[in-house]
Design a protein around this motif. Structure first.
Motif, PDB file in Angstrom:
ATOM      1  N   GLU A   8      40.763  72.468  54.473  1.00  0.00           N
ATOM      2  CA  GLU A   8      40.374  72.755  55.855  1.00  0.00           C
ATOM      3  C   GLU A   8      38.878  73.086  55.949  1.00  0.00           C
ATOM      4  O   GLU A   8      38.180  72.635  56.843  1.00  0.00           O
ATOM      5  N   ILE A   9      38.405  73.901  54.978  1.00  0.00           N
ATOM      6  CA  ILE A   9      36.985  74.285  54.979  1.00  0.00           C
ATOM      7  C   ILE A   9      36.105  73.052  54.745  1.00  0.00           C
ATOM      8  O   ILE A   9      35.053  72.894  55.369  1.00  0.00           O
ATOM      9  N   ASP A  10      36.548  72.163  53.845  1.00  0.00           N
ATOM     10  CA  ASP A  10      35.788  70.918  53.598  1.00  0.00           C
ATOM     11  C   ASP A  10      35.662  70.101  54.884  1.00  0.00           C
ATOM     12  O   ASP A  10      34.640  69.487  55.152  1.00  0.00           O
ATOM     13  N   ARG A  11      36.746  70.116  55.688  1.00  0.00           N
ATOM     14  CA  ARG A  11      36.760  69.318  56.910  1.00  0.00           C
ATOM     15  C   ARG A  11      35.992  69.986  58.054  1.00  0.00           C
ATOM     16  O   ARG A  11      35.279  69.336  58.792  1.00  0.00           O
ATOM     17  N   LYS A  12      36.162  71.316  58.186  1.00  0.00           N
ATOM     18  CA  LYS A  12      35.653  71.974  59.403  1.00  0.00           C
ATOM     19  C   LYS A  12      34.628  73.080  59.163  1.00  0.00           C
ATOM     20  O   LYS A  12      34.060  73.605  60.112  1.00  0.00           O
ATOM     21  N   GLY A  13      34.465  73.498  57.907  1.00  0.00           N
ATOM     22  CA  GLY A  13      33.591  74.651  57.630  1.00  0.00           C
ATOM     23  C   GLY A  13      34.350  75.960  57.781  1.00  0.00           C
ATOM     24  O   GLY A  13      35.403  75.999  58.418  1.00  0.00           O
ATOM     25  N   VAL A  14      33.802  77.057  57.206  1.00  0.00           N
ATOM     26  CA  VAL A  14      34.512  78.348  57.188  1.00  0.00           C
ATOM     27  C   VAL A  14      34.780  78.857  58.606  1.00  0.00           C
ATOM     28  O   VAL A  14      35.896  79.259  58.942  1.00  0.00           O
ATOM     29  N   ALA A  15      33.759  78.801  59.457  1.00  0.00           N
ATOM     30  CA  ALA A  15      33.882  79.414  60.794  1.00  0.00           C
ATOM     31  C   ALA A  15      35.021  78.804  61.603  1.00  0.00           C
ATOM     32  O   ALA A  15      35.717  79.505  62.341  1.00  0.00           O
ATOM     33  N   ARG A  16      35.254  77.494  61.443  1.00  0.00           N
ATOM     34  CA  ARG A  16      36.266  76.829  62.274  1.00  0.00           C
ATOM     35  C   ARG A  16      37.618  76.709  61.565  1.00  0.00           C
ATOM     36  O   ARG A  16      38.509  76.014  62.034  1.00  0.00           O
ATOM     37  N   SER A  17      37.745  77.380  60.425  1.00  0.00           N
ATOM     38  CA  SER A  17      39.013  77.299  59.676  1.00  0.00           C
ATOM     39  C   SER A  17      39.772  78.615  59.723  1.00  0.00           C
ATOM     40  O   SER A  17      40.671  78.858  58.914  1.00  0.00           O
ATOM     41  N   GLN A  18      39.386  79.482  60.674  1.00  0.00           N
ATOM     42  CA  GLN A  18      39.942  80.842  60.678  1.00  0.00           C
ATOM     43  C   GLN A  18      41.466  80.882  60.785  1.00  0.00           C
ATOM     44  O   GLN A  18      42.114  81.700  60.145  1.00  0.00           O
ATOM     45  N   ILE A  19      42.060  79.992  61.586  1.00  0.00           N
ATOM     46  CA  ILE A  19      43.515  80.051  61.791  1.00  0.00           C
ATOM     47  C   ILE A  19      44.241  79.752  60.480  1.00  0.00           C
ATOM     48  O   ILE A  19      45.182  80.462  60.095  1.00  0.00           O
ATOM     49  N   VAL A  20      43.773  78.722  59.767  1.00  0.00           N
ATOM     50  CA  VAL A  20      44.412  78.367  58.485  1.00  0.00           C
ATOM     51  C   VAL A  20      44.193  79.480  57.457  1.00  0.00           C
ATOM     52  O   VAL A  20      45.104  79.839  56.703  1.00  0.00           O
ATOM     53  N   ILE A  21      42.992  80.071  57.456  1.00  0.00           N
ATOM     54  CA  ILE A  21      42.703  81.169  56.517  1.00  0.00           C
ATOM     55  C   ILE A  21      43.627  82.354  56.801  1.00  0.00           C
ATOM     56  O   ILE A  21      44.250  82.917  55.897  1.00  0.00           O
ATOM     57  N   LEU A  22      43.766  82.718  58.082  1.00  0.00           N
ATOM     58  CA  LEU A  22      44.618  83.855  58.442  1.00  0.00           C
ATOM     59  C   LEU A  22      46.081  83.600  58.100  1.00  0.00           C
ATOM     60  O   LEU A  22      46.790  84.499  57.643  1.00  0.00           O
ATOM     61  N   GLU A  23      46.528  82.357  58.298  1.00  0.00           N
ATOM     62  CA  GLU A  23      47.917  82.009  57.951  1.00  0.00           C
ATOM     63  C   GLU A  23      48.138  82.169  56.444  1.00  0.00           C
ATOM     64  O   GLU A  23      49.152  82.712  55.996  1.00  0.00           O
ATOM     65  N   ALA A  24      47.156  81.724  55.654  1.00  0.00           N
ATOM     66  CA  ALA A  24      47.255  81.838  54.192  1.00  0.00           C
ATOM     67  C   ALA A  24      47.305  83.306  53.769  1.00  0.00           C
ATOM     68  O   ALA A  24      48.135  83.707  52.945  1.00  0.00           O
TER      69      ALA A  24
END
Length: 373
Positions: A160-176
């Motif tokens: 997700e980070i590769d695709r969108k960067g850290v700032a725009r991957s917050q939902i996936v990060i929080l789910e993890a």
């Protein structure tokens, strides 16, 4: 009437009526409720016509400096500039670059408008509070499951980070992060792990908690147990019921809060299970002498407010606080982040050192690090 009492939930609904009056003084108790400047409550509070304004809060700064800006925007609009210039001049330099000059400037600017007293200044008669961390080793199926979830989530987050960067991957990060936290609490909390039956995995933390509870009750202790997860409280409830231990329970769904509080305060039950959201503020539970935080929360202020349900004026017994942490897991990383957040609040409200605050890629790497043998 001379005094109008209302709640944050009612403010927006009654805005029209409230704005008809000119007030001598508007006081916001627990003012961190307006920490999000875009919330309807914050906007309505700011629109009230008042000669004087006052904010009262035990936690004026919980997660980031934007929350402090929101409260000052209510108190003295313009003192800290508009939100964008505040972010550029103070928030980003302090949180991201640990800029000590900006931190001192901000501290100086708000100091004349800040009256800060910690509880030990106000209530010198308060008994001692002792905090202890209990590190619990995950083993067997629970340990395997943590590793399985960690690997799956690590890959998902990286992609997700590769695709969108850290700032725009917050939902996936929080789910993890949520899934990993759930495994630490009890594998049965984890949903949507395809092909995995997680009922077999025993929770090391739940086993440890029940042993603690039995030992503490034998000593005649009165216990509060806090968790983020109401589903976890229900699992603890099952264990207590199986052992014939009477308890009270408070979650967002509890209808009669006062009956649960009375049962505990008057000694009808020795243990009180409370969800952090439902019981973090507004409760006086001085019958308790032991507080157990079943799982850590990013926000140290919320944890401390929960602890202070017991450690407050009227308490005459020493209070023992236990934090249960799954060893080597992201729970230990959460603890380290808590320290950073506490330091940020300390450094702004009373000059001290602060650390960088935003979750960086290095933080994420540390969080997703494998368990050590």
């Amino acid at each position: 009437a001379d005094i109008v009492l209302t709640t944050y939930a009612l403010l927006p609904r009654d805005e029209e009526k409230l704005r008809e009056h000119h007030y001598h003084l508007v006081i916001l108790d627990e003012s961190h409720y307006i920490k999000n400047t875009r919330s309807k409550a914050a906007q309505t509070a700011g629109s009230l016509n008042a000669r004087h304004r006052l904010c009262l809060s035990g936690t004026p700064l919980e997660n980031h400096l934007g929350e402090l800006w929101s409260q000052f925007h209510f108190l003295l609009p313009g003192l800290l500039g508009d939100e964008k210039s505040f972010n550029n001049q103070f928030r980003h330099p302090i949180e991201r670059q640990d800029d000590s000059v900006r931190r001192t400037l901000l501290s100086r600017r708000i100091k004349p408008f800040l009256l800060r007293r910690t509880k030990d200044h106000v209530a010198k008669e308060l008994p001692e509070k002792t905090e202890m961390v209990r590190r619990i080793e995950l083993s067997g199926a629970q340990r395997d499951m943590y590793e399985t979830v960690r690997l799956a989530m690590d890959k998902k987050v990286r992609d997700e980070i590769d695709r969108k960067g850290v700032a725009r991957s917050q939902i996936v990060i929080l789910e993890a992060l949520l899934k990993l936290r759930q495994v630490c609490c009890d594998p049965r909390l984890v949903k949507a792990m395809p092909g995995k039956k997680n009922t077999a995995a025993v929770s090391a933390k739940l086993t440890d908690l029940m042993q603690m509870v039995e030992d503490l009750l034998q000593e005649g202790r009165k216990i509060l147990v806090f968790s983020q997860f109401t589903s976890m409280l229900f699992l603890i409830e099952e264990e207590l019921a199986a052992r014939g231990i009477h308890y009270a329970l408070l979650t967002g769904e509890t209808r009669d809060r006062s009956a649960q509080v009375a049962a505990f305060q008057q000694g009808a039950v020795p243990i009180f299970l409370i969800s952090l959201k439902a019981g973090g503020v507004g409760l006086n539970l001085t019958a308790a002498d032991t507080v157990i935080h079943y799982d850590p929360w990013w926000n140290p202020a919320a944890e401390n407010q929960a602890t202070d349900r017991a450690w407050r004026i009227g308490q005459d017994k020493p209070v023992f606080v236990y934090k249960l942490i799954a060893k080597g897991t992201l729970e230990e990383k959460i603890q380290q982040l808590q320290l950073k957040k506490s330091e940020l609040a300390q450094s702004i409200l009373s000059e001290g050192e602060s650390q960088k605050m935003a979750l960086t890629q290095e933080d994420l790497q540390a969080i997703f690090a494998p368990l050590e043998d």
